[in-house]
Design a protein around this motif. Structure first.
Motif, short mmCIF file in Angstrom:
data_model
loop_
_atom_site.label_atom_id
_atom_site.label_comp_id
_atom_site.label_asym_id
_atom_site.label_seq_id
_atom_site.Cartn_x
_atom_site.Cartn_y
_atom_site.Cartn_z
N LEU A 5 0.83 -1.22 0.00
CA LEU A 5 0.00 0.00 0.00
C LEU A 5 0.85 1.26 0.00
CD1 LEU A 5 -2.91 1.09 0.14
CD2 LEU A 5 -2.72 1.02 2.64
N VAL A 6 1.86 1.30 0.87
CA VAL A 6 2.69 2.52 0.92
C VAL A 6 3.55 2.65 -0.33
CG1 VAL A 6 2.71 2.54 3.44
CG2 VAL A 6 4.56 1.40 2.21
N ASP A 7 3.92 1.55 -0.96
CA ASP A 7 4.66 1.65 -2.21
C ASP A 7 3.77 2.19 -3.33
OD1 ASP A 7 6.96 0.72 -1.07
OD2 ASP A 7 6.84 -1.31 -1.91
N LEU A 8 2.48 1.89 -3.23
CA LEU A 8 1.54 2.37 -4.23
C LEU A 8 1.21 3.85 -4.02
CD1 LEU A 8 -0.42 1.75 -6.59
CD2 LEU A 8 -2.14 1.12 -4.87
N LEU A 9 1.00 4.24 -2.74
CA LEU A 9 0.55 5.59 -2.44
C LEU A 9 1.67 6.55 -2.09
CD1 LEU A 9 -2.59 4.77 -0.25
CD2 LEU A 9 -2.51 5.29 -2.70
N GLY A 10 2.78 6.02 -1.59
CA GLY A 10 3.85 6.88 -1.13
C GLY A 10 4.84 7.22 -2.22
N GLU A 11 5.54 8.32 -2.01
CA GLU A 11 6.55 8.77 -2.96
C GLU A 11 7.93 8.43 -2.42
OE1 GLU A 11 6.00 12.91 -3.49
OE2 GLU A 11 3.94 12.74 -4.25
N PRO A 12 8.76 7.75 -3.23
CA PRO A 12 10.12 7.46 -2.78
C PRO A 12 10.91 8.74 -2.55
CG PRO A 12 9.54 6.18 -4.73
CD PRO A 12 8.48 7.22 -4.56
N ASP A 13 11.74 8.71 -1.53
CA ASP A 13 12.61 9.85 -1.25
C ASP A 13 13.98 9.54 -1.83
OD1 ASP A 13 14.74 11.24 0.58
OD2 ASP A 13 12.90 12.39 0.82
N GLY A 14 14.56 10.51 -2.51
CA GLY A 14 15.82 10.27 -3.18
C GLY A 14 16.96 9.94 -2.25
N ARG A 15 16.88 10.36 -0.98
CA ARG A 15 17.97 10.11 -0.04
C ARG A 15 18.01 8.66 0.41
NH1 ARG A 15 16.30 14.40 4.32
NH2 ARG A 15 14.29 13.49 3.70
N SER A 16 16.88 7.97 0.36
CA SER A 16 16.85 6.59 0.82
C SER A 16 15.72 5.85 0.14
CB SER A 16 16.64 6.54 2.35
OG SER A 16 16.45 5.21 2.77
N PRO A 17 15.99 4.75 -0.55
CA PRO A 17 14.91 4.03 -1.24
C PRO A 17 13.92 3.38 -0.28
CG PRO A 17 16.99 2.83 -1.34
CD PRO A 17 17.30 4.19 -0.80
N ALA A 18 14.27 3.25 1.01
CA ALA A 18 13.36 2.61 1.95
C ALA A 18 12.37 3.61 2.55
CB ALA A 18 14.15 1.93 3.07
N LEU A 19 12.50 4.89 2.25
CA LEU A 19 11.62 5.90 2.81
C LEU A 19 10.47 6.18 1.85
CD1 LEU A 19 11.05 8.00 5.05
CD2 LEU A 19 12.45 9.62 3.74
N ARG A 20 9.25 6.20 2.41
CA ARG A 20 8.07 6.53 1.63
C ARG A 20 7.34 7.70 2.28
NH1 ARG A 20 10.61 3.88 -1.16
NH2 ARG A 20 10.07 2.02 -2.37
N VAL A 21 6.99 8.70 1.47
CA VAL A 21 6.29 9.89 1.96
C VAL A 21 4.85 9.84 1.48
CG1 VAL A 21 6.20 12.41 1.98
CG2 VAL A 21 8.43 11.23 1.93
N LEU A 22 3.91 9.82 2.43
CA LEU A 22 2.48 9.82 2.11
C LEU A 22 1.98 11.26 2.07
CD1 LEU A 22 1.23 6.93 4.44
CD2 LEU A 22 1.92 6.79 2.04
#
Length: 294
Positions: free
Chosen positions: A109-126
């Motif tokens: 769900l978070v991979d679908l709705l969240g935006e990857p942060d360029g500083r870390s591929p494991a971070l998702r911004v909703l």
């Protein structure tokens, strides 16, 4: 009487001892040692009950012409030991499967709705105004999730503290610690079950993550992040930063670790793990085996 004594020790370590320790705040002063102490208590309780079952089985084999009442008592102890181990493995399978399914769904769900942060591929911004910050631990596909509202609300150092806190959970695999306590809790019949070890350990893994964050940003930034995100909720299977805010803020006023709390926790851990085995189980089992072999 060894099976009965081991059974009583197991019951004591499963109920009254955790109830007493649950009232104490000193384990929070050394959370790593405190977690080991709770793990030792839970494991020692299962080992004592299992030892009671094993010694009972040996007693039934080696005893000559026992009374019916003693046979009935020993059979009851044996059945309790078998039940505890059967429940433990069943709980380990069901909790692992359920938690893994929840985290996988949340990650998708978070991979679908969240935006990857360029500083870390494991971070998702909703993109949401709600204050959200949590992590989804995993061996290879962990995620740290924050909302845009959280980013807007926090200062730069406070956001760094949040990310350091969640990454500490991921890096140390605190989720496995808590899952282990869920396994151990579910192993006991309901009448012998207590929530104290799991509840205190949930707090202590947060304190461990706080210690990691305060080393990165200092106490002031972490305190500001805790206040801002106090009460924020994480989805099932995730680990969030919003729990136990008052206790964590109070602890920031003290040194992260107190030597006496560490010493006491380690002492209790060693005593409860080694004591019953050395002083009760091993001599009796050695004697019973001699009788059977002889």
């Amino acid at each position: 009487m060894t099976p009965v004594l081991l059974g009583l020790i197991g019951v004591a370590l499963a109920l009254p001892v955790p109830a007493l320790l649950a009232r104490a705040s000193w384990p929070y002063r050394s959370p790593a040692a405190g977690i080991v102490m709770w793990q030792s208590l839970a494991i020692a309780a299962i080992l004592a009950i299992s030892g009671a079952g094993l010694s009972t089985a040996l007693w039934l084999v080696s005893e000559q012409d026992p009374s019916p009442s003693r046979v009935a008592l020993h059979v009851l102890v044996l059945l309790v030991g078998v039940l505890v181990w059967a429940r433990f493995w069943w709980a380990a399978w069901t909790v692992w499967r359920r938690t893994g399914t929840r985290r996988r769904r949340q990650r998708e769900l978070v991979d679908l709705l969240g935006e990857p942060d360029g500083r870390s591929p494991a971070l998702r911004v909703l993109q949401h105004e709600a204050l959200v910050a949590y992590c989804l631990p995993d061996r290879t596909q962990a995620r740290v999730v924050v909302s845009s509202g959280t980013i807007d609300k926090l200062g730069a150092d406070e956001l760094r503290a949040v990310l350091a806190h969640e990454r500490a959970h991921v890096g140390a695999r605190h989720d496995l610690v808590l899952e282990g306590f869920e396994f151990l809790r579910a192993a006991y019949p309901r009448i012998l079950r207590t929530d104290a070890p799991l509840a205190q350990s949930r707090v202590m893994v947060e304190l461990l993550a706080d210690d990691a964050a305060r080393r990165v940003t200092g106490d002031r930034a972490l305190a500001g992040a805790i206040v801002t995100l106090a009460g924020s909720q994480a989805p099932d299977g995730a680990m969030g930063i919003g729990s136990e805010a008052l206790l964590r803020l109070e602890r920031l006023q003290d040194p992260p670790v107190r030597w006496w709390a560490t010493t006491l926790a380690w002492t209790i851990s060693v005593v409860v793990l080694v004591g019953p085995t050395v002083f009760l189980a091993a001599p009796w089992i050695a004697h019973a085996l001699d009788v059977v072999i002889g």
